[in-house]
Each structure stands twice: as structure tokens, then as C-alpha cells.
Write an enzyme that holds these catalytic residues in place. Structure first.
Site, PDB file in Angstrom:
ATOM      1  N   LYS A   1       2.742  10.402  -0.358  1.00  0.00           N
ATOM      2  CA  LYS A   1       1.986  10.848   0.822  1.00  0.00           C
ATOM      3  C   LYS A   1       2.763  11.766   1.765  1.00  0.00           C
ATOM      4  O   LYS A   1       2.461  11.809   2.967  1.00  0.00           O
ATOM      5  CB  LYS A   1       1.413   9.636   1.581  1.00  0.00           C
ATOM      6  CG  LYS A   1       0.509   8.778   0.689  1.00  0.00           C
ATOM      7  CD  LYS A   1      -0.264   7.734   1.441  1.00  0.00           C
ATOM      8  CE  LYS A   1      -1.714   8.096   1.566  1.00  0.00           C
ATOM      9  NZ  LYS A   1      -2.590   7.003   1.968  1.00  0.00           N
ATOM     10  N   LEU A   2       3.749  12.485   1.226  1.00  0.00           N
ATOM     11  CA  LEU A   2       4.439  13.454   2.085  1.00  0.00           C
ATOM     12  C   LEU A   2       3.437  14.500   2.572  1.00  0.00           C
ATOM     13  O   LEU A   2       3.539  15.011   3.691  1.00  0.00           O
ATOM     14  CB  LEU A   2       5.583  14.130   1.313  1.00  0.00           C
ATOM     15  CG  LEU A   2       6.462  15.043   2.159  1.00  0.00           C
ATOM     16  CD1 LEU A   2       7.322  14.226   3.123  1.00  0.00           C
ATOM     17  CD2 LEU A   2       7.351  15.949   1.311  1.00  0.00           C
TER      18      LEU A   2
ATOM     19  N   ASN B   1      -5.567 -10.048  -3.508  1.00  0.00           N
ATOM     20  CA  ASN B   1      -5.151  -9.451  -2.222  1.00  0.00           C
ATOM     21  C   ASN B   1      -4.642  -8.030  -2.435  1.00  0.00           C
ATOM     22  O   ASN B   1      -4.670  -7.206  -1.527  1.00  0.00           O
ATOM     23  CB  ASN B   1      -4.067 -10.318  -1.544  1.00  0.00           C
ATOM     24  CG  ASN B   1      -2.888 -10.651  -2.438  1.00  0.00           C
ATOM     25  OD1 ASN B   1      -2.933 -10.461  -3.644  1.00  0.00           O
ATOM     26  ND2 ASN B   1      -1.823 -11.182  -1.844  1.00  0.00           N
TER      27      ASN B   1
ATOM     28  N   ASP C   1       0.799  -1.227   0.000  1.00  0.00           N
ATOM     29  CA  ASP C   1       0.000   0.000   0.000  1.00  0.00           C
ATOM     30  C   ASP C   1       0.832   1.279   0.000  1.00  0.00           C
ATOM     31  O   ASP C   1       0.414   2.308   0.536  1.00  0.00           O
ATOM     32  CB  ASP C   1      -0.978   0.007   1.197  1.00  0.00           C
ATOM     33  CG  ASP C   1      -1.903  -1.181   1.187  1.00  0.00           C
ATOM     34  OD1 ASP C   1      -2.237  -1.656   0.087  1.00  0.00           O
ATOM     35  OD2 ASP C   1      -2.292  -1.655   2.274  1.00  0.00           O
TER      36      ASP C   1
ATOM     37  N   GLY D   1      -4.630  -4.203  -3.844  1.00  0.00           N
ATOM     38  CA  GLY D   1      -5.588  -3.150  -4.182  1.00  0.00           C
ATOM     39  C   GLY D   1      -4.773  -1.928  -4.563  1.00  0.00           C
ATOM     40  O   GLY D   1      -4.154  -1.316  -3.702  1.00  0.00           O
TER      41      GLY D   1
ATOM     42  N   PRO E   1      -8.575  -1.230   8.911  1.00  0.00           N
ATOM     43  CA  PRO E   1      -7.703  -0.104   9.277  1.00  0.00           C
ATOM     44  C   PRO E   1      -6.243  -0.526   9.184  1.00  0.00           C
ATOM     45  O   PRO E   1      -5.891  -1.640   9.578  1.00  0.00           O
ATOM     46  CB  PRO E   1      -8.096   0.221  10.719  1.00  0.00           C
ATOM     47  CG  PRO E   1      -8.914  -0.922  11.189  1.00  0.00           C
ATOM     48  CD  PRO E   1      -9.437  -1.664  10.008  1.00  0.00           C
ATOM     49  N   ARG E   2      -5.413   0.335   8.625  1.00  0.00           N
ATOM     50  CA  ARG E   2      -3.986   0.017   8.543  1.00  0.00           C
ATOM     51  C   ARG E   2      -3.292   0.506   9.806  1.00  0.00           C
ATOM     52  O   ARG E   2      -3.624   1.569  10.334  1.00  0.00           O
ATOM     53  CB  ARG E   2      -3.358   0.706   7.325  1.00  0.00           C
ATOM     54  CG  ARG E   2      -3.909   0.203   6.002  1.00  0.00           C
ATOM     55  CD  ARG E   2      -3.354   1.019   4.821  1.00  0.00           C
ATOM     56  NE  ARG E   2      -3.885   0.557   3.550  1.00  0.00           N
ATOM     57  CZ  ARG E   2      -4.059   1.343   2.488  1.00  0.00           C
ATOM     58  NH1 ARG E   2      -3.750   2.627   2.528  1.00  0.00           N
ATOM     59  NH2 ARG E   2      -4.542   0.833   1.369  1.00  0.00           N
TER      60      ARG E   2
ATOM     61  N   THR F   1      -5.786 -11.507   3.702  1.00  0.00           N
ATOM     62  CA  THR F   1      -6.919 -10.797   3.104  1.00  0.00           C
ATOM     63  C   THR F   1      -8.099 -11.743   2.873  1.00  0.00           C
ATOM     64  O   THR F   1      -9.158 -11.305   2.437  1.00  0.00           O
ATOM     65  CB  THR F   1      -6.507 -10.178   1.744  1.00  0.00           C
ATOM     66  OG1 THR F   1      -6.040 -11.245   0.906  1.00  0.00           O
ATOM     67  CG2 THR F   1      -5.413  -9.141   1.918  1.00  0.00           C
TER      68      THR F   1
ATOM     69  N   THR G   1       3.063 -12.526   2.526  1.00  0.00           N
ATOM     70  CA  THR G   1       2.179 -13.123   1.538  1.00  0.00           C
ATOM     71  C   THR G   1       2.901 -14.341   0.957  1.00  0.00           C
ATOM     72  O   THR G   1       4.016 -14.662   1.394  1.00  0.00           O
ATOM     73  CB  THR G   1       1.749 -12.087   0.470  1.00  0.00           C
ATOM     74  OG1 THR G   1       0.690 -12.654  -0.309  1.00  0.00           O
ATOM     75  CG2 THR G   1       2.907 -11.678  -0.437  1.00  0.00           C
TER      76      THR G   1
ATOM     77  N   GLY H   1     -10.766  -2.919   3.372  1.00  0.00           N
ATOM     78  CA  GLY H   1     -11.298  -1.841   4.200  1.00  0.00           C
ATOM     79  C   GLY H   1     -10.785  -1.879   5.632  1.00  0.00           C
ATOM     80  O   GLY H   1     -11.181  -1.071   6.471  1.00  0.00           O
TER      81      GLY H   1
ATOM     82  N   LYS I   1       1.825   2.115  -5.096  1.00  0.00           N
ATOM     83  CA  LYS I   1       2.398   1.568  -6.331  1.00  0.00           C
ATOM     84  C   LYS I   1       1.496   1.861  -7.536  1.00  0.00           C
ATOM     85  O   LYS I   1       1.976   2.237  -8.599  1.00  0.00           O
ATOM     86  CB  LYS I   1       2.578   0.044  -6.208  1.00  0.00           C
ATOM     87  CG  LYS I   1       3.554  -0.356  -5.107  1.00  0.00           C
ATOM     88  CD  LYS I   1       3.602  -1.852  -4.909  1.00  0.00           C
ATOM     89  CE  LYS I   1       2.335  -2.433  -4.326  1.00  0.00           C
ATOM     90  NZ  LYS I   1       2.015  -2.005  -2.947  1.00  0.00           N
TER      91      LYS I   1
END
Ligand code: GDP
Ligand code: IMO
Ligand code: MG
Length: 430
Positions: A332-333, A38, A13, A40, A305-306, A130, A240, A303, A16
Site C-alpha cells: 500500500k505504498l 476473524n 490486515d 479476512g 472502519p480501521r 470480531t 486475539t 466492515g 498477507k
């Protein structure tokens, strides 16, 4: 034109899909090489959000070929839904721009059943999968009892193979896992329909890819998951079941390592992880929850939570070494704006000793305490910035420390989920 592998350098996540969509504009072919539903991978374009599970993230770029390689494990139902979804967004998907390997293994209903039943049985020692049947399908591939697309498009052969495999798998499901046996007819009829619908895409994709490379075309190999979830080099057993690193690109497509020129590693400006397993720089309490909300850190597939934590340069150095990462795409800076202080994990404390290398032994990693360097945060919004010099000095200092502590240069800086929120620091095609 270079052939590039794009991998996740953390626990998945990293963004990519967003980065592949960006680079896909400049290549001819995008090929997925491992993982399955698996994964997303999110692409945001024209205010629309699309999450891809099997189809390469270059599919929205006109004139590019998308290839699902032999190393991908495909859930045909999910793939067909994905195709319809992409079409409903007004994009083209047909036999001209999508190819599916005849050697790719198929996720069957019993794989999902086994995945879910095992996780339930394991209770607190579960992996946190997943639930998409990924472990069991790769297991069957290695055990030589898998079903591939070349089997599915031959109804008689498929019937014989499914019958004998299902008989064996049902014994396991009923006697070991204590669940009900699955019915042959139901599966057979359902899957024959999938085979007919997918038939037009199925081909020998290793030939397609090698021909493209021989003709001087450039291929982008899109990894799923991340280096720390790799079945060999990740935090085993909390991984995985495929080779998520750069090496997987060759195994999962039939293209030789000699044809690959660059490895781009995608990393979030902080770290996230979904599922169980050690995560030394995880932030507990309110700040972890705040970061989750700021970053919208909920799984694209499940869905869930990470878990959120600080950037871990020890882990990054390790994944960069294993994969010879040539340059990083930091995503995501923008999410970190508004934090007073930002930390980077630069070492681990294990039984009083300072470790500066990522331990390959998960039992050791479980007991590692993070050693942090603390930097000043910034308040400014970053999303609309167009060059590095317009970044607040503390954001620039943070990026410099990432480069220094990982030893890898930053090539791309992503400041938002949509295409234009990006700063290219180096032209990877020059
Ligand atoms: P992948 O599995 O590596 O493709 O990543 P995911 O799609 O699962 O998760 C990444 C999430 O971050 C998605 O929701 C993206 O739209 C989003 N994203 C990607 N890059 C950025 C960025 O630079 N800033 C922000 N705010 N969001 C981003
Ligand atoms: P993308 O490609 C994040 C994690 C699961 C679990 C472990 C094993 O979107 O980055 P599996 O179902 O593969 O047997 O689960 O791996 N996992 C991911 N985490 N992103 C992913 O994919 C993931 N794919 C699997 O949460 O911990
Ligand atoms: Mg994802």
C-alpha cells in the site's frame, strides 16, 4: 526449496493474503496455521475480489495444495460458504487440493454467543473482537473441552461430547452471562450436516505437510492477524487468542522449527488497527479519516472502519525481533501518494523519557506519545511503476528510512491490490 512463514508484523490486515497469493506461485503447499473466521485475507485477480477466512491464500493457484492446519479454529458454516464462493469464481476446490486437519477445533454456536455477550457486558472496556467466537473456542481448546473434526465425523461420539460440553457451557451462558440456553438437537443436527459435507477434506495434515517436506516440496505457512495481536507478544489483553507470530506456524501445523528457512513479514506502508487497544502512532482528526478513505481501510471481515496511523518502526523492530523477520513485504505504498508530509514513528515519549524499544507492558504503551521523523511526500501515482529506480526520490527515501529504522530489508514492494502491481527487490528463492 525453502519453507517460508508469512506473518503480519502490525495489527493485522497488512495485505498477507495479497502477498501469499503472489508467493504461492513458487511453492508447492500453502498452510494456514492459526486464527479462524476473524481473518479476512483479500486477493484481487482478473478484477475479481475474493476474501478468504480459513482457506489459504494459495487456493487460486493451480496445482498447489492448500492445508488448514490443526491450529486454525474453523467455523464450518463459514468454511462451506467460502468453498462455494471460490468455486463460483471458477476455481477448483476438492479433496485433492484442500486438506483440513482432523485436530482443528470447531467454532460452535455457543462460542459466538459467549464472545458477543462478553463484549456487550464489558462495555467501554471491551476488546473490540470480531464476534466470531475466537476467544471462547481457543479457551475451550486449552480447557480440554473443545470439539475437533475427528469428533464431528463420528456421530455417536460427537453426540456424547457435545451433550456434556453444552450442559456446562449453558450453565455459564445462563447463570453468568444472563442469556438463553442453546438447544442440543438444533446444534447437533446442523453440525452433523457440516461434518458430512467436510468429511472428504479431513485428514492428519501434519503427516501431509511432513511428507511434502520430506519429498523436497516447499511449504508456505500463512499467518493470520499480526504480531502485535499475538496472545503472548501482542498488546495484551487487546489481542486475539492465538499465536499469530512465526512460532505459531510450528504449533499450528505439526512441523518442526528446524524445517523453516525464512520468515517474511508483511507491513503496510502506514499502520492500521481494528478494535480497541493502544496505538501510539494513530492519526486523529481529518488526516486519519483521509488516510482511511485513500486506503479503503474498512475491515475485510466485519466492515468496521480501521483506525489509521503512521508507520511505527519501534513496533516493527519489536515484531521483527520476536519473529526473526528475514525480509519485509511493504504493501500500500501507493496509498500515500498526495500527502505533503509523511511521518515515521521512531521512538516513544513516556513520562518525559525517550523509549526506543517497544514496551511489553501494555499499560506503559497506552501512555506513550509518538516521536516522529518527518519526510517529504510525493504527488506521483505509483501503481504502474515496475522498478525501484522509477519511484519518486521522496518515496525511495521513505523506503530507505523504513529499512534503516527497522533494521530489516525490503524484499517486496506492493503498489496496488492486484497481482501485477508489484516490484520484487530480491528473489527469495535464489
Ligand atoms: P490481510 O488480512 O493481511 O490479508 O489484509 P486484508 O485483505 O484484510 O486488507 C488488505 C487490503 O489492502 C485489501 O483490501 C487488499 O486488496 C489491499 N491491498 C493489498 N496490497 C495493496 C497495495 O499494495 N495497494 C493497495 N492500494 N491495496 C492493497
Ligand atoms: P487478518 O488475518 C485485523 C482483532 C480484532 C480485535 C482483536 C480480537 O485479516 O489480518 P478476535 O475476534 O480475534 O477475538 O478479536 O483482534 N483482529 C483482527 N484485526 N485483522 C485480523 O485478521 C484480525 N483478527 C482479529 O479486531 O481487536
Ligand atoms: Mg484482513
Amino acid at each position: 526449496m525453502p519453507n517460508i512463514v508469512v506473518i503480519g508484523t502490525q495489527w493485522g490486515d497488512e495485505g498477507k493474503g495479497r502477498i501469499v497469493d503472489l508467493i504461492a506461485e513458487r511453492v508447492d503447499v500453502v498452510a494456514r496455521y492459526q486464527g479462524g473466521s476473524n481473518a479476512g485475507h483479500t486477493i484481487v485477480t482478473n478484477d475479481k475480489t475474493l476474501v478468504l477466512h480459513h482457506i489459504p491464500s494459495g487456493i487460486l493457484r493451480e496445482g498447489k495444495l492448500s492445508v488448514i492446519g490443526n491450529g486454525v479454529v474453523v467455523d464450518p458454516k463459514v468454511l462451506l460458504e467460502e468453498i462455494e464462493k471460490i468455486k463460483s469464481h471458477g476455481y477448483r476446490v476438492d479433496e485433492e487440493n484442500l486438506k483440513l486437519s482432523d485436530s482443528a477445533h470447531i467454532v460452535m454456536p455457543y462460542h459466538k454467543e459467549i464472545d458477543l455477550a462478553r463484549e456487550e457486558r464489558m462495555g467501554s472496556s471491551k476488546i473490540g473482537t470480531t464476534g466470531r467466537g475466537i476467544g471462547p473456542v481457543y479457551e475451550d481448546k486449552a480447557a480440554r473441552r473443545g470439539i475437533r473434526f475427528s469428533d464431528l465425523i463420528n456421530p455417536e461420539g460427537f453426540s456424547v461430547r457435545l451433550r456434556s460440553i453444552l450442559e456446562e457451557r449453558n450453565l455459564y451462558i445462563t447463570r453468568v452471562l444472563g442469556r438463553s440456553a442453546l438447544e442440543f438437537e438444533k446444534i447437533y443436527e446442523e453440525y452433523i450436516i457440516y461434518g458430512n459435507k467436510l468429511r472428504m477434506f479431513i485428514t492428519d495434515t501434519s503427516k501431509v505437510l511432513n511428507d511434502a517436506i520430506s519429498q523436497g516440496k516447499s511449504v508456505l505457512f500463512e499467518g493470520a492477524q499480526g504480531a502485535l495481536l499475538d496472545v503472548d507478544f501482542g498488546t495484551y489483553p487487546y489481542v486475539t487468542s492465538s499465536s499469530a507470530g512465526a512460532g505459531g506456524a510450528c504449533i499450528g501445523t505439526g512441523v518442526s522449527p528446524t524445517k523453516i528457512d525464512l520468515v517474511m513479514g508483511v507491513a503496510k506502508a502506514y499502520t492500521t488497527r481494528v478494535g480497541e487497544g493502544p496505538f501510539p502512532s494513530e492519526i486523529s482528526g481529518d488526516l486519519g479519516i483521509r488516510l482511511r478513505e485513500l486506503g479503503g481501510e474498512y475491515g475485510s471481515t466485519t466492515g468496521r472502519p480501521r483506525r489509521c496511523g503512521w508507520f511505527d518502526s519501534v513496533a516493527l523492530r519489536y515484531s521483527s525481533m520476536i519473529n526473526a523477520v528475514s525480509g519485509l513485504a511493504i504493501t500500500k505504498l501507493d496509498v500515500l501518494s498526495s500527502l505533503d508530509k509523511i511521518k515515521i514513528c521512531v521512538g516513544y515519549r513516556y513520562k518525559g523519557e525517550l523509549l526506543t524499544e517497544f514496551p511489553s507492558n501494555t499499560e506503559i504503551l497506552k501512555h506513550c506519545e509518538p516521536v516522529y521523523e518527518e519526510l517529504d511526500g510525493w504527488r506521483e501515482e505509483l501503481r504502474d511503476l515496475k522498478n525501484l529506480s522509477s519511484l519518486p526520490p521522496s518515496a525511495r527515501a521513505y523506503l530507505e528510512r523504513i529499512e534503516e529504522t527497522t533494521g530489516v530489508p525490503i524484499w517486496i514492494l506492493s503498489l496496488g491490490p492486484s497481482r501485477e502491481k508489484v516490484i520484487f527487490l530480491r528473489d527469495i528463492f535464489s
